[in-house]
Design an enzyme around this catalytic site. Structure first.
Site, short mmCIF file in Angstrom:
data_model
loop_
_atom_site.label_atom_id
_atom_site.label_comp_id
_atom_site.label_asym_id
_atom_site.label_seq_id
_atom_site.Cartn_x
_atom_site.Cartn_y
_atom_site.Cartn_z
N ARG A 71 39.92 32.93 45.56
CA ARG A 71 40.15 32.43 44.19
C ARG A 71 41.55 31.82 44.11
O ARG A 71 41.76 30.76 43.53
CB ARG A 71 40.03 33.58 43.16
CG ARG A 71 38.65 34.16 42.97
CD ARG A 71 37.71 33.18 42.28
NE ARG A 71 38.19 32.72 40.99
CZ ARG A 71 38.05 33.38 39.83
NH1 ARG A 71 37.41 34.53 39.81
NH2 ARG A 71 38.51 32.88 38.70
N ARG A 123 39.34 31.22 29.33
CA ARG A 123 38.16 32.07 29.53
C ARG A 123 37.64 32.43 28.14
O ARG A 123 38.35 33.05 27.35
CB ARG A 123 38.52 33.33 30.31
CG ARG A 123 37.43 34.38 30.25
CD ARG A 123 37.63 35.52 31.21
NE ARG A 123 37.34 35.09 32.57
CZ ARG A 123 37.14 35.93 33.58
NH1 ARG A 123 37.18 37.24 33.39
NH2 ARG A 123 36.89 35.48 34.79
N ASP A 138 25.79 39.31 41.46
CA ASP A 138 26.80 39.50 40.41
C ASP A 138 26.30 40.63 39.50
O ASP A 138 25.13 41.03 39.56
CB ASP A 138 26.99 38.19 39.63
CG ASP A 138 28.05 38.30 38.52
OD1 ASP A 138 28.90 39.22 38.59
OD2 ASP A 138 28.01 37.48 37.59
N GLN A 150 35.03 30.20 40.17
CA GLN A 150 34.41 31.16 41.08
C GLN A 150 33.59 30.42 42.14
O GLN A 150 33.64 30.75 43.33
CB GLN A 150 33.51 32.12 40.28
CG GLN A 150 32.87 33.20 41.14
CD GLN A 150 33.89 34.16 41.72
OE1 GLN A 150 34.71 34.72 41.00
NE2 GLN A 150 33.87 34.35 43.04
N HIS A 194 30.99 29.43 35.56
CA HIS A 194 32.21 30.00 36.15
C HIS A 194 32.58 29.10 37.33
O HIS A 194 32.50 29.49 38.50
CB HIS A 194 31.95 31.44 36.59
CG HIS A 194 33.20 32.25 36.81
ND1 HIS A 194 34.48 31.72 36.69
CD2 HIS A 194 33.37 33.56 37.15
CE1 HIS A 194 35.37 32.66 36.93
NE2 HIS A 194 34.72 33.79 37.23
N CYS A 254 31.03 38.11 43.21
CA CYS A 254 32.25 37.59 42.56
C CYS A 254 33.16 38.70 42.07
O CYS A 254 34.34 38.46 41.82
CB CYS A 254 31.87 36.67 41.41
SG CYS A 254 31.13 37.52 40.03
N1 CP Z 1 35.29 37.18 39.40
C1 CP Z 1 36.09 37.14 38.30
O1 CP Z 1 36.17 36.11 37.60
O2 CP Z 1 36.77 38.28 38.06
P1 CP Z 1 37.65 38.62 36.77
O3 CP Z 1 36.69 38.82 35.63
O4 CP Z 1 38.37 39.86 37.14
O5 CP Z 1 38.58 37.47 36.49
N1 NVA Z 2 28.80 37.31 35.04
C1 NVA Z 2 30.02 38.06 34.86
C2 NVA Z 2 31.08 37.53 35.74
C3 NVA Z 2 32.38 38.30 35.71
C4 NVA Z 2 33.44 37.68 36.54
C5 NVA Z 2 30.45 38.02 33.40
O1 NVA Z 2 30.31 36.95 32.78
O2 NVA Z 2 30.89 39.03 32.89
#
Ligand code: CP
Ligand code: NVA
Length: 314
Positions: free
Chosen positions: A301, A111, A233, A141, A138, A273
């Site tokens: 997930r 990530r 989101d 997701q 993502h 999400c």
């Molecule tokens: N939806 C999602 O990716 O959540 P986190 O940021 O908690 O991993």
């Molecule tokens: N769009 C959000 C998703 C979090 C899971 C971010 O990137 O922070």
């Protein structure tokens, strides 16, 4: 039991765009199987002794826990690697990191901020690299999202998904997955918050093949009418904290509340999400209401990523 055939072994999952509709469907089918097995408490050690390294340059609740629990349920081990604690944080290159980690691990989940960093890691690793979120995508997701839609509605083809709010990373991956799998996708965003033109182009090409549609709209009510799924989101993604006040102002009116859900109708489901911000992109009563499939989506997930790992890890 769906066999995790050799075909996907060794493949990275950095973008939905690189996987075909039938490859994505194989993940969904295996996810359904693994979910059933997990519910029945039947062991399904498809990856005995394998190790997944999980590099995090941003916080996470769902991604971290679902990957770590998922690899354990498959008989393997997850290793949390905070980017700040790696030599990566002191300037060791992604290339060298990829080459070294490939000698210890069986797969890497990352990530981070730039999509290019994930691609660079994947290019230099000899093991699969899984994208656990970047600024522009993502994909894991999106797998859980389509799994949840198929589970709730019994089909994907012809389903209309309306995404409301910020056309961000989550929107981009969902849009491409939807287009590949034959779902009609609408994004309703304020001007300046549309999904990236690159993602729209990829989605439109996929839609031309699958027979789906991709529409960019500016009116939430128009976008919600006739939708089977309303999706949203956060308005301020990780790394955008300094823009929060402006975003709150400019995205106002693009949240999902009961009034908008009524436009979609009583058979529509709501997805998010998570994490959620009540009263911003989603109303609290909608999040916890009877049309919300958000908690199944979060659970999925786990099942989707277990299927993905079982298919790509050798
Ligand atoms: N939806 C999602 O990716 O959540 P986190 O940021 O908690 O991993
Ligand atoms: N769009 C959000 C998703 C979090 C899971 C971010 O990137 O922070």
């Amino acid at each position: 039991m769906v066999t995790a055939s050799a075909q996907l072994k060794g493949r990275s999952f950095t973008r939905v765009a690189d996987w075909s509709a039938s490859e994505l469907e194989r993940v969904l089918d295996l996810a359904d199987e693994l979910k059933e097995q997990q519910k029945r408490r039947e062991p399904h050690h498809l990856l005995p002794g394998r190790t997944l390294g999980m590099i995090f340059q941003k916080p996470s609740t769902r991604t971290r826990v679902s990957f770590e629990v998922g690899i354990a349920q498959l008989g393997g081990t997850g290793l949390y690697l905070s980017a700040g604690d790696l030599q990566l944080g002191r300037g060791e290159t992604l290339k060298d990191t990829a080459m070294v980690l490939s000698r210890y691990l069986d797969a890497i989940m990352i990530r981070t901020f730039a999509q290019a960093d994930v691609e660079e890691l994947a290019r230099n690793a000899s093991i699969p690299v899984i994208n656990g979120l970047t600024d522009s995508s993502h994909p894991c997701q999106a797998l859980a999202d389509v799994l949840t839609i198929r589970e709730r509605l019994g089909r994907l083809e012809g389903v209309t998904v309306t995404y409301l709010g910020d056309g961000n990373n989550v929107c981009a991956s969902l849009m491409v997955a939807a287009a590949k799998l034959g779902m009609n996708f609408r994004a309703a965003t304020p001007s300046g918050y549309e999904p990236s033109s690159e993602a729209v182009e990829i989605a439109r090409e996929a839609a031309a093949e699958s027979g789906a549609t991709v529409e960019l709209l500016a009116d939430p009510r128009e976008a919600a009418a006739g939708a089977d799924v309303l999706y949203t989101d956060v308005w301020t993604s990780m790394g955008q904290e300094e823009e929060r006040e402006r975003r709150l102002r400019e995205l106002a009116g693009f949240g999902i509340d009961q009034e908008l859900l009524d436009v979609a109708g009583t058979s529509a489901i709501v997805l998010h999400c998570l994490p959620a911000h009540y009263g911003e992109e989603i109303a609290e009563d909608v999040l916890y209401g009877p049309q919300s499939a958000v908690w199944d989506e979060a659970e999925n997930r786990l099942h989707a990523q277990k299927a993905l790992m079982a298919l790509v890890i050798s």
